[in-house]
Design an enzyme around this catalytic site. Sequence first.
Site, short mmCIF file in Angstrom:
data_model
loop_
_atom_site.label_atom_id
_atom_site.label_comp_id
_atom_site.label_asym_id
_atom_site.label_seq_id
_atom_site.Cartn_x
_atom_site.Cartn_y
_atom_site.Cartn_z
N GLU A 9 -2.53 0.60 13.35
CA GLU A 9 -1.07 0.49 13.30
C GLU A 9 -0.38 1.67 13.97
O GLU A 9 -0.20 2.72 13.34
CB GLU A 9 -0.60 0.38 11.84
CG GLU A 9 0.93 0.25 11.74
CD GLU A 9 1.46 0.23 10.30
OE1 GLU A 9 0.68 0.52 9.37
OE2 GLU A 9 2.64 -0.05 10.13
N GLY A 31 9.39 -2.67 9.20
CA GLY A 31 9.96 -1.43 9.70
C GLY A 31 11.42 -1.14 9.40
O GLY A 31 12.03 -0.32 10.08
N GLY A 32 11.99 -1.84 8.42
CA GLY A 32 13.40 -1.61 8.10
C GLY A 32 14.30 -2.76 8.55
O GLY A 32 15.52 -2.73 8.33
N LYS A 50 -6.36 -0.06 6.72
CA LYS A 50 -5.18 0.22 7.55
C LYS A 50 -5.03 1.71 7.77
O LYS A 50 -5.29 2.51 6.86
CB LYS A 50 -3.93 -0.30 6.85
CG LYS A 50 -2.64 0.02 7.61
CD LYS A 50 -1.39 -0.36 6.83
CE LYS A 50 -0.59 0.87 6.49
NZ LYS A 50 0.72 0.58 5.89
N SER A 58 2.22 4.66 -0.75
CA SER A 58 1.67 5.83 -1.44
C SER A 58 2.54 6.10 -2.67
O SER A 58 3.63 5.54 -2.80
CB SER A 58 1.70 7.04 -0.51
OG SER A 58 3.05 7.34 -0.22
N GLY A 79 5.83 -5.22 4.51
CA GLY A 79 5.95 -4.55 3.22
C GLY A 79 7.30 -4.88 2.62
O GLY A 79 7.45 -5.78 1.80
N LYS A 122 -1.72 -3.94 14.13
CA LYS A 122 -0.45 -4.06 13.40
C LYS A 122 0.59 -3.36 14.24
O LYS A 122 0.58 -2.13 14.39
CB LYS A 122 -0.57 -3.42 12.01
CG LYS A 122 0.75 -3.46 11.23
CD LYS A 122 0.52 -3.29 9.74
CE LYS A 122 1.85 -3.20 8.99
NZ LYS A 122 1.68 -3.38 7.55
N ASP A 177 0.82 -1.22 0.00
CA ASP A 177 0.00 0.00 0.00
C ASP A 177 0.85 1.26 0.00
O ASP A 177 0.40 2.31 0.46
CB ASP A 177 -0.91 0.00 1.24
CG ASP A 177 -0.12 -0.05 2.55
OD1 ASP A 177 0.92 -0.75 2.58
OD2 ASP A 177 -0.52 0.61 3.51
N SER A 230 2.59 -8.64 8.63
CA SER A 230 1.99 -7.75 7.63
C SER A 230 3.13 -6.94 7.06
O SER A 230 3.20 -5.72 7.22
CB SER A 230 0.93 -6.86 8.27
OG SER A 230 0.44 -5.92 7.33
N THR A 284 5.93 7.12 -1.59
CA THR A 284 6.76 6.06 -0.99
C THR A 284 7.22 5.06 -2.05
O THR A 284 8.38 4.63 -2.04
CB THR A 284 5.99 5.34 0.14
OG1 THR A 284 5.66 6.31 1.12
CG2 THR A 284 6.83 4.25 0.78
P1 13P Z 1 7.19 -2.41 6.31
O1 13P Z 1 7.02 -3.89 6.62
O2 13P Z 1 8.06 -2.17 5.10
O3 13P Z 1 7.55 -1.62 7.51
O4 13P Z 1 5.76 -1.89 5.83
C1 13P Z 1 4.65 -2.31 6.49
C2 13P Z 1 3.64 -1.26 6.49
O5 13P Z 1 2.58 -1.42 5.94
C3 13P Z 1 3.94 -0.01 7.18
O6 13P Z 1 2.78 0.74 7.31
#
Ligand code: 13P
Length: 334
Positions: free
Chosen positions: A177, A262-263, A136, A26, A291, A219, A24, A289, A29
């Site tokens: 989250e 989160g990195g 979310k 943006s 990204g 989350k 998701d 979850s 991002t």
């Molecule tokens: P990350 O796992 O890359 O931190 O992204 C998850 C996410 O949706 C952050 O809002």
Amino acid sequence: MSIEELESIAQAMVAPGKGIIAIDESTATIKKRFDSVGVPNTEENRRAYREMLLTTPRLGEHISGAILYDETIRQATKAGVPFTKIMLDAGVLPGIKVDLGAKPLAGFPGELVTEGLDGLRERLAEYAKLGAKFAKWRAVITIGDDTPSGTCIEANSHALARYAALCQEAGIVPMVEPEVLMDGVHDLDVSYEVTEATLRSLFGALYEQNVLLEGTILKASMVIPGKDCPDQVDVEDVAEATVRCLKAAVPASLPGIVFLSGGQSDEQATAHLNAMNQMGPHPWPLSFSYGRAMQSAALTLWAKDMQANFAEAQKTVALRAKQNGLAALGQWKK
Ligand code: 13P
């Protein structure tokens, strides 16, 4: 939409051995992600990239849902099949990011508050029609010398709770989250304190806004030392601190908790989740979850040759889903 339906969607999101892929980003991002691999940030490239991810064969084996961006939920494959249909056919629940981003909190330099409540009822009604089953909203908590302030935590909790109540009114399961950022030099104990205070505030606000916890998913960020902390810790330490923090602050009636990456590196994110589940059973399923920790290998391959590497990139998505699915059961092996 009945309470039972909200509960059953929430439970499906954290079904055993399954988790969520967050795609998701943006437009701003995804530009950062595309820039890092030399892909121009055009609408067609964004569509093609998300098509690659969402058409991964047997995606639904280890993925219960995917979080989309406003542009993505309206898009379709090159052949014209809406992404939401591809997902439903694969057994992957469509989710939608509905916040409008974290903006500077007036009067509190260096702190952020997430915006997007104005007009949210109308936007949620449209997303429900487009097929969204969950949503979310991401709040950002920054650890620094004098932050976070209580005001920042409370403002974000209040917004998260108002968002969650509006989601449930629209028949959409809210994923709440509150991300405590990994940026900084803070140690594990500070991460624990800030995360616990944030979660306590959030669950207080959810209670005040009459949010049904049984139809809500948290989350969470893991309790982990800041990226620049000289005192990094073992996988088991992160897992132990995170589980202890969640047990202190999260009601047992919540159907599940998923983590953001989160990195963290791909392997760290998987190892931490696995270690937490090996310490179970816990009051709630703990899943993912992710990204970046779901996508980074696929993005790198796809960017090198969008056509020739299409299937190879999908294989890395499937592999990351499988590894994280095993970690959600505490069965992952390095
Ligand atoms: P990350 O796992 O890359 O931190 O992204 C998850 C996410 O949706 C952050 O809002």
